[in-house]
Design a protein around this motif. Structure first.
Motif, mmCIF file in Angstrom:
data_model
loop_
_atom_site.group_PDB
_atom_site.id
_atom_site.type_symbol
_atom_site.label_atom_id
_atom_site.label_comp_id
_atom_site.label_asym_id
_atom_site.label_seq_id
_atom_site.Cartn_x
_atom_site.Cartn_y
_atom_site.Cartn_z
ATOM 1 N N MET A 1 115.220 14.395 140.885
ATOM 2 C CA MET A 1 115.432 13.865 142.227
ATOM 3 C C MET A 1 115.996 12.446 142.132
ATOM 4 N N LEU A 19 109.197 2.545 139.792
ATOM 5 C CA LEU A 19 109.673 3.913 139.596
ATOM 6 C C LEU A 19 110.637 3.987 138.412
ATOM 7 N N ARG A 24 111.955 7.339 136.380
ATOM 8 C CA ARG A 24 112.563 8.082 137.481
ATOM 9 C C ARG A 24 114.051 7.717 137.614
ATOM 10 N N ASP A 25 114.798 8.586 138.283
ATOM 11 C CA ASP A 25 116.247 8.401 138.461
ATOM 12 C C ASP A 25 116.473 7.483 139.662
ATOM 13 N N GLU A 164 105.457 13.784 144.054
ATOM 14 C CA GLU A 164 105.440 13.891 142.592
ATOM 15 C C GLU A 164 106.267 12.775 141.954
ATOM 16 N N ILE A 165 107.404 12.465 142.551
ATOM 17 C CA ILE A 165 108.267 11.411 142.015
ATOM 18 C C ILE A 165 107.578 10.055 142.133
#
Length: 306
Positions: A1, A19, A24-25, A164-165
């Motif tokens: 995501m 994040l 994370r992206d 979740e992210i």
């Protein structure tokens, strides 16, 4: 995501940085000056919850933004909202979720009008953070949370996926099934604190120590609560107990960021945080003399600032 964080200031820099730290992206949409700072020194977070330096964080500028993102995390000030909307609009596709972290409620109207209701979630955060002279993100207190959810209260697949992210950021993210109530309650407390400390130009503790200070603080809270009730979001008892406690703690150094902005000669969110409450109070025929006084003070400050 894929997540686009609009801005890398105190709020966007902190939550987006955590994040990114978690793998994370994340991409930050920033202005040229901030892009140069991040390229030179990285994204630096100083925090009671752990310091981190993130070298060369992924950034994009408005004139080169073309790709669509799954989530847009919007953390700008209300007075920058129109420009922010123009800057991140190319990133919004048919399945993009926008999570605004602005104070108040007025921004939802602008976002709905531009992107449609179904793309805009409710959101709020609780954190005390600032950018220091070295342009590092400095978290002032350990408190941190980011709450979001569907405005109709449903627990949807996209909310579960975002949960979740965000969990990896370890900043107390919460998926709420009552996000509008929580946004209203934050607004009630923030407006009470901002109106009081900005008008009196002092902390809660100093206001309490002044003649009539306690009555003024609780009177502001009563006015804001009455407006929320008229709008269908009466503050709940546990919130009122917490808010009253925070506004009546003797010796408290608590102030609103709006007051700190005034001291720094910066822009303030007078219309979005205080003015919109007065408009809603007038529509409900609720007398708000204390809010009006605070609003007049803020507008006079804006006029003087130019």
């Amino acid at each position: 995501m894929r997540v686009l964080v609009v801005g890398a200031g105190a709020i966007g820099g902190y939550f987006g940085g955590r994040l990114l730290q978690a793998g994370r992206d994340i991409t930050f949409l920033v202005r040229p000056r901030r892009a140069a700072e991040l390229a030179s020194t990285g994204l630096v977070i100083k925090s009671p919850n752990g310091d981190v330096t993130l070298p060369n964080p992924p950034v994009v500028q408005a004139d080169t933004l073309k790709e669509k993102f799954d989530v847009v995390l919007l953390s700008c000030k209300a007075f920058d909202l129109d420009d922010a909307i123009k800057s991140f609009a190319p990133a919004v596709g048919p399945n993009t979720s926008i999570i605004p972290l602005l104070n108040g409620m007025l921004h939802l109207n602008a976002l709905d009008e531009k992107f449609a209701y179904e793309r805009v979630l409710g959101g709020l955060c609780a954190i005390a953070a600032t950018l220091n002279e070295a342009r590092e993100v400095v978290q002032l207190q350990p408190m941190q949370s980011l709450t979001f959810g569907e405005r109709d209260g449903k627990m949807t697949d996209r909310v579960r996926a975002i949960t979740e992210i965000f969990a990896g950021g370890k900043f107390g993210s919460v998926a709420s099934e009552n996000i509008l109530q929580e946004m209203w309650e934050k607004w009630v407390f923030l407006a009470s604190l901002a109106a009081s400390t900005s008008l009196m130009r002092s902390s809660v503790g100093n206001i309490l120590a002044a003649p009539g200070g306690r009555d003024f603080l609780l009177g502001i809270l009563d006015e804001c609560s009455a407006i929320a009730k008229a709008g269908g979001y009466a503050p709940r008892a546990p919130f009122l107990e917490r808010a009253t406690g925070m506004l009546t703690t003797e010796g408290s150094q608590l102030t609103a960021s709006m007051f700190r902005d005034i001291k720094a000669g910066a822009k303030v969110e007078a219309d979005h945080v205080i003015g919109d409450l007065i408009v809603r109070g007038d529509a409900a025929k609720i007398p708000v003399p204390k809010l009006r006084t605070a609003y007049t003070h803020l507008k006079a400050y804006e006029k003087e600032r130019g």
